[in-house]
Design an enzyme around this catalytic site. Structure first.
Site, PDB file in Angstrom:
ATOM      1  N   GLY A   1      36.113  37.863  32.143  1.00 55.36           N
ATOM      2  CA  GLY A   1      37.029  38.863  31.587  1.00 55.36           C
ATOM      3  C   GLY A   1      37.696  38.455  30.291  1.00 55.36           C
TER       4      GLY A   1
ATOM      5  CB  VAL B   1      47.614  30.091  38.613  1.00 52.79           C
ATOM      6  CG1 VAL B   1      46.603  29.805  37.524  1.00 52.79           C
ATOM      7  CG2 VAL B   1      47.417  31.487  39.207  1.00 52.79           C
TER       8      VAL B   1
ATOM      9  CB  THR C   1      37.535  43.136  32.673  1.00 48.87           C
ATOM     10  OG1 THR C   1      38.469  43.906  33.443  1.00 48.87           O
ATOM     11  CG2 THR C   1      38.088  42.950  31.262  1.00 48.87           C
TER      12      THR C   1
ATOM     13  CB  SER D   1      49.262  45.242  32.650  1.00 49.79           C
ATOM     14  OG  SER D   1      48.549  46.437  32.849  1.00 49.79           O
TER      15      SER D   1
ATOM     16  CE1 TYR E   1      46.687  43.656  37.568  1.00 49.57           C
ATOM     17  CE2 TYR E   1      47.608  45.508  36.350  1.00 49.57           C
ATOM     18  CZ  TYR E   1      46.847  44.356  36.388  1.00 49.57           C
ATOM     19  OH  TYR E   1      46.238  43.912  35.227  1.00 49.57           O
TER      20      TYR E   1
END
Length: 301
Positions: A20, A64, A189, A141, A154
């Site tokens: 991506g 992460v 992506t 985003s 998200y």
């Protein structure tokens, strides 16, 4: 910050670099002479991207959300390259589902990767950014401003990234560290392809009006991010019209409610049917990145 800041010879650590935007940005910056440190899951893909970036690139497998993984990766990057000039906190996954029926673990894993993963990446790398008077680019985003049904986790995570970056910027300015936030809309992506392939969320997203539903080439975001790093920008919009929404973002929740009022009842019923057929966990997964993150989560638990 000086607009003449050059990426040549800089050490750039990019999380979520196996595919991506992270992989594309790594290739773009490597072509401009940067030394690239790829951090993420999917070791085979990381190694392939590192090979595409040339001899001044390396790959470190790390989750992460895991402090020990990040500390080990950052130490490895510093040992190899002598420091870190730029951190791109790009690692992110998506899950879909409505709040009353979404798999709870899927919902929370998105928050863990997309928000807590950013905080942990920054915290571990920050001493090196301070030493080099460097720059951190945090990937938010359009979802930080436009909160659509089916992506509550998200949207919450990406809004949190924006807020975290704004606080961080004020905290480290006097130390010579720049902080930027990038706001991509839908880019071509694997994550977006996975969302579009979802039997419920895909049609819901396709019904979005105008620019909000359009998918752009990944190169739009990659070029914007690379330019943002060179300029040490505080905000990067991909494409540029995303920045205009900041002027009217207070109107966005009502607009979303208005445009989805007729589609939500059917979508809600369809989501329950999909969960009954495939299970809540499988129904929630969006793209290979999310699947890799869930596998890592299972290993840790």
């Amino acid at each position: 910050m000086s607009p003449q800041w050059t990426i040549q010879g800089k050490v750039v650590l990019i999380t979520g670099a196996a595919r991506g935007l992270g992989a594309g940005l790594a290739r773009e910056l490597a072509a401009r002479g940067a030394k690239i440190a790829l951090v993420g899951l999917e070791p085979a893909e990381l190694k392939e991207v590192a090979g595409q970036c040339g001899p001044d690139a390396g790959a470190w497998e790390a989750d992460v959300t895991n402090w020990a993984d990040l500390e080990r990766a950052v130490a490895g990057v510093v040992e190899r390259f002598g420091g870190i000039d730029v951190v791109v906190a790009n690692a992110g996954i998506a899950a879909t589902g409505f709040t009353r029926s979404v798999d709870p673990r899927a919902f929370e894993r998105v928050i863990e990767v997309n928000l807590l993963g950013v905080w942990r990446t920054v915290r571990v790398a920050l001493p090196h950014l301070i030493e080099h008077r460097g720059y951190a680019l945090l990937v938010s985003s359009l979802a930080a401003m436009v909160h659509v049904p089916g992506s509550a986790s998200y949207s919450a995570a990406k809004a949190g990234v924006e807020a975290f970056a704004n606080s961080l910027r004020a905290e480290v300015r006097h130390l010579g560290v720049g902080v930027g936030v990038v706001y991509p809309t839908w880019m071509a992506t694997d994550m977006v392809s996975g969302a579009d392939e979802h039997p419920v969320f895909g049609p819901l997203r396709a019904a979005a009006p105008g620019l909000a539903g359009r998918v752009y080439p990944a190169s739009v975001a990659i070029r914007a991010m690379a330019a943002g790093i060179r300029r040490r920008s505080r905000s990067v919009h991909a494409p540029r019209w995303v920045g205009l929404l900041k002027l009217i973002r207070s109107l966005m929740p009502r607009l979303v409610e208005h445009t989805t009022r007729n589609t939500m009842p059917q979508a809600d019923t369809a989501m329950l049917a999909d969960i009954a057929a495939r299970g809540a966990g499988e129904s929630s997964l969006v793209g290979p990145g999310a699947r890799a993150a869930f596998i890592a989560d299972r290993r840790e638990t």
